[in-house]
Motif scaffolding. Structure first.
Motif, mmCIF file in Angstrom:
data_model
loop_
_atom_site.group_PDB
_atom_site.id
_atom_site.type_symbol
_atom_site.label_atom_id
_atom_site.label_comp_id
_atom_site.label_asym_id
_atom_site.label_seq_id
_atom_site.Cartn_x
_atom_site.Cartn_y
_atom_site.Cartn_z
ATOM 1 N N VAL A 134 0.789 -1.233 -0.020
ATOM 2 C CA VAL A 134 -0.099 0.001 0.104
ATOM 3 C C VAL A 134 0.733 1.142 -0.045
ATOM 4 O O VAL A 134 1.780 1.320 0.761
ATOM 5 C CB VAL A 134 -0.953 0.099 1.155
ATOM 6 C CG1 VAL A 134 -1.893 1.472 1.423
ATOM 7 C CG2 VAL A 134 -1.788 -1.241 1.145
ATOM 8 N N SER A 135 0.616 2.226 -0.832
ATOM 9 C CA SER A 135 1.337 3.285 -0.884
ATOM 10 C C SER A 135 0.474 4.473 -0.902
ATOM 11 O O SER A 135 -0.742 4.791 -1.376
ATOM 12 C CB SER A 135 2.101 3.591 -2.345
ATOM 13 O OG SER A 135 2.900 4.659 -2.336
ATOM 14 N N GLY A 185 1.333 -10.339 5.446
ATOM 15 C CA GLY A 185 1.982 -8.821 5.647
ATOM 16 C C GLY A 185 1.523 -8.125 4.495
ATOM 17 O O GLY A 185 1.402 -8.359 3.359
ATOM 18 N N THR A 186 1.531 -6.558 4.841
ATOM 19 C CA THR A 186 1.511 -5.643 3.856
ATOM 20 C C THR A 186 2.429 -4.431 4.162
ATOM 21 O O THR A 186 2.608 -4.184 5.451
ATOM 22 C CB THR A 186 -0.199 -4.811 4.138
ATOM 23 O OG1 THR A 186 -1.157 -5.718 4.166
ATOM 24 C CG2 THR A 186 -0.052 -3.487 3.342
ATOM 25 N N ALA A 189 6.167 4.003 7.733
ATOM 26 C CA ALA A 189 6.591 3.189 6.630
ATOM 27 C C ALA A 189 7.157 1.745 7.180
ATOM 28 O O ALA A 189 8.167 1.892 8.041
ATOM 29 C CB ALA A 189 7.606 3.740 5.623
ATOM 30 N N ALA A 190 6.713 0.731 6.944
ATOM 31 C CA ALA A 190 7.132 -0.615 7.593
ATOM 32 C C ALA A 190 6.376 -1.519 7.030
ATOM 33 O O ALA A 190 5.396 -1.576 6.245
ATOM 34 C CB ALA A 190 6.698 -0.511 9.194
ATOM 35 N N GLU A 191 6.458 -2.761 7.503
ATOM 36 C CA GLU A 191 5.493 -3.924 7.053
ATOM 37 C C GLU A 191 4.510 -4.261 8.277
ATOM 38 O O GLU A 191 5.109 -4.433 9.646
ATOM 39 C CB GLU A 191 6.302 -5.151 6.607
ATOM 40 C CG GLU A 191 5.377 -6.350 6.336
ATOM 41 C CD GLU A 191 6.287 -7.386 5.690
ATOM 42 O OE1 GLU A 191 7.433 -7.499 5.455
ATOM 43 O OE2 GLU A 191 5.420 -8.171 4.753
ATOM 44 N N TYR A 192 3.361 -4.460 7.892
ATOM 45 C CA TYR A 192 2.074 -4.658 8.997
ATOM 46 C C TYR A 192 1.526 -6.047 8.778
ATOM 47 O O TYR A 192 1.200 -6.430 7.499
ATOM 48 C CB TYR A 192 1.289 -3.526 8.795
ATOM 49 C CG TYR A 192 1.449 -2.274 9.173
ATOM 50 C CD1 TYR A 192 2.340 -1.604 8.119
ATOM 51 C CD2 TYR A 192 1.576 -1.803 10.480
ATOM 52 C CE1 TYR A 192 2.824 -0.336 8.556
ATOM 53 C CE2 TYR A 192 1.964 -0.365 10.760
ATOM 54 C CZ TYR A 192 2.660 0.430 9.977
ATOM 55 O OH TYR A 192 3.206 1.553 10.097
ATOM 56 N N PHE A 193 1.549 -6.686 9.995
ATOM 57 C CA PHE A 193 1.051 -8.206 9.928
ATOM 58 C C PHE A 193 -0.425 -8.141 10.639
ATOM 59 O O PHE A 193 -0.376 -7.644 11.942
ATOM 60 C CB PHE A 193 1.979 -9.188 10.375
ATOM 61 C CG PHE A 193 3.179 -9.095 9.683
ATOM 62 C CD1 PHE A 193 4.341 -8.414 10.051
ATOM 63 C CD2 PHE A 193 3.309 -10.243 8.788
ATOM 64 C CE1 PHE A 193 5.505 -8.726 9.179
ATOM 65 C CE2 PHE A 193 4.533 -10.271 7.780
ATOM 66 C CZ PHE A 193 5.515 -9.681 7.976
ATOM 67 N N CYS A 194 -1.318 -8.860 9.953
ATOM 68 C CA CYS A 194 -2.575 -9.143 10.955
ATOM 69 C C CYS A 194 -2.423 -10.522 11.551
ATOM 70 O O CYS A 194 -1.807 -11.408 10.752
ATOM 71 C CB CYS A 194 -3.726 -9.006 9.892
ATOM 72 S SG CYS A 194 -5.232 -9.411 10.638
ATOM 73 N N VAL A 195 -2.701 -10.713 12.690
ATOM 74 C CA VAL A 195 -2.390 -11.925 13.434
ATOM 75 C C VAL A 195 -3.580 -12.173 14.230
ATOM 76 O O VAL A 195 -4.470 -11.600 14.666
ATOM 77 C CB VAL A 195 -1.248 -11.706 14.543
ATOM 78 C CG1 VAL A 195 -0.950 -13.177 15.081
ATOM 79 C CG2 VAL A 195 -0.115 -11.018 13.857
ATOM 80 N N HIS A 250 9.448 -2.783 11.419
ATOM 81 C CA HIS A 250 10.100 -1.800 10.684
ATOM 82 C C HIS A 250 11.597 -2.564 10.277
ATOM 83 O O HIS A 250 12.075 -3.481 10.798
ATOM 84 C CB HIS A 250 10.621 -0.759 11.805
ATOM 85 C CG HIS A 250 9.350 0.299 12.124
ATOM 86 N ND1 HIS A 250 8.971 1.462 11.106
ATOM 87 C CD2 HIS A 250 8.647 0.112 13.017
ATOM 88 C CE1 HIS A 250 7.928 1.768 11.644
ATOM 89 N NE2 HIS A 250 7.617 1.363 12.742
ATOM 90 N N PRO A 251 11.997 -2.149 9.182
ATOM 91 C CA PRO A 251 13.309 -2.598 8.857
ATOM 92 C C PRO A 251 14.480 -2.791 9.965
ATOM 93 O O PRO A 251 14.740 -2.019 10.692
ATOM 94 C CB PRO A 251 13.924 -1.612 7.700
ATOM 95 C CG PRO A 251 12.671 -0.879 7.550
ATOM 96 C CD PRO A 251 11.723 -0.761 8.439
ATOM 97 N N ASN A 252 14.861 -3.935 10.089
ATOM 98 C CA ASN A 252 15.858 -4.431 10.933
ATOM 99 C C ASN A 252 15.353 -4.182 12.371
ATOM 100 O O ASN A 252 16.478 -4.012 13.273
ATOM 101 C CB ASN A 252 17.141 -3.593 10.634
ATOM 102 C CG ASN A 252 17.873 -3.867 9.091
ATOM 103 O OD1 ASN A 252 17.923 -4.967 8.652
ATOM 104 N ND2 ASN A 252 18.252 -2.814 8.445
ATOM 105 N N LYS A 253 14.315 -4.343 12.576
ATOM 106 C CA LYS A 253 13.437 -4.072 14.054
ATOM 107 C C LYS A 253 13.072 -5.196 14.262
ATOM 108 O O LYS A 253 12.258 -6.100 13.394
ATOM 109 C CB LYS A 253 12.876 -2.742 14.170
ATOM 110 C CG LYS A 253 13.635 -1.339 13.884
ATOM 111 C CD LYS A 253 14.633 -1.267 15.244
ATOM 112 C CE LYS A 253 15.408 -0.040 14.896
ATOM 113 N NZ LYS A 253 16.352 0.424 16.067
ATOM 114 N N GLY A 254 12.605 -5.635 15.560
ATOM 115 C CA GLY A 254 11.849 -6.884 15.889
ATOM 116 C C GLY A 254 10.260 -6.318 15.708
ATOM 117 O O GLY A 254 9.851 -5.041 15.707
ATOM 118 N N LEU A 255 9.264 -7.361 15.673
ATOM 119 C CA LEU A 255 8.157 -7.222 15.411
ATOM 120 C C LEU A 255 7.261 -6.398 16.803
ATOM 121 O O LEU A 255 8.028 -6.737 17.758
ATOM 122 C CB LEU A 255 7.350 -8.364 15.226
ATOM 123 C CG LEU A 255 7.349 -8.946 13.751
ATOM 124 C CD1 LEU A 255 7.186 -10.479 13.873
ATOM 125 C CD2 LEU A 255 6.590 -8.461 12.891
#
Lengths: 114, 116
Positions: free
Chosen positions: A11-12, A107-108, A86-92, A39-44
């Protein structure tokens, strides 16, 4: 069987515009639902959770999600995007039929344009 | 207060080799879960350890095994590595009650395994 589906892989949005990340789940029972961010190079990190209390859930950093049982959806929204979103988002989902293990969507990736 | 720490951060192995990944949970947490995150996918649950025993397991073969030590730290072992085992391996810690009540897992930054 797919228990959680994130409808958009990417999504942009422009900075300052609303964010909508879509998630649908499949379950015969009332699930517990969560959104995590990576986030890049970070934990969930946990953004927010729904566990059968209020259907509109508020999380950190201005995000919120609404549980709609009739639509089996748990979409994530934010009124105004920030560059730092800006990151990747996960529905769980946590399903009783899976022993209450957390099952992640694919992931989105959210891109925020200046 | 240290969060979840994992080591090594990156490693490269060849097919058939064995690998051990390590995790120290967040201070005060006694439950450790391991997840595999393949490229472009969400994390998949491997197993969970509590009181030094495997409590739950996902759909992973016996080549994946683990251990939890008295200090709550944990190891993930993978034998007979396959190319498909290449992934980011995430460790997460929690209190045992939290996993069901809040779903809040505290994740490390992961160990990226490449199998050649």
């Amino acid at each position: 069987a797919q228990s959680v589906t994130q409808l958009d892989s990417h999504v942009s949005v422009s900075e300052g515009t609303p964010v909508l990340l879509r998630c649908n789940y499949s379950s015969s029972y009332s699930p517990s639902l969560f959104w995590y961010v990576q986030h890049p190079n970070k934990g969930l990190q946990l953004l927010l959770k729904y566990t059968s209390a209020a259907t509109l859930v508020k999380g950190i950093n201005g995000f919120e999600a609404e549980f709609k049982k009739s639509e089996t959806s748990f979409h994530l929204t934010k009124p105004s995007a920030h560059m730092s979103d800006a990151a990747e988002y996960f529905c769980v989902v946590s399903l009783e039929e899976y022993g209450n293990k957390l099952v992640f969507g694919a992931g989105t990736i959210l891109r925020v344009k200046s | 207060d240290a969060g979840v720490t994992q080591s090594p951060t990156h490693l490269i192995k060849t097919r058939g080799q064995q690998v051990t990944l390590r995790c120290s949970p967040k201070s005060g947490h006694d439950t450790v879960s391991w997840y595999q995150q393949a490229l472009g996918q969400g994390p998949q649950f491997i197993f969970q350890y509590y009181e030094e025993e495997e409590r739950q397991r996902g759909n992973f073969p016996d080549r994946f095994s683990g251990h939890q030590f008295p200090n709550y730290s944990s190891e993930l072992n993978v034998n007979a590595l396959l190319l498909g085992d290449s992934a980011l391996y995430l460790c997460a810690s929690s209190f045992p009650g939290d996993l069901l009540d809040t779903g809040e897992l505290f994740f490390g930054e992961g160990s990226r395994l490449t199998v050649l």
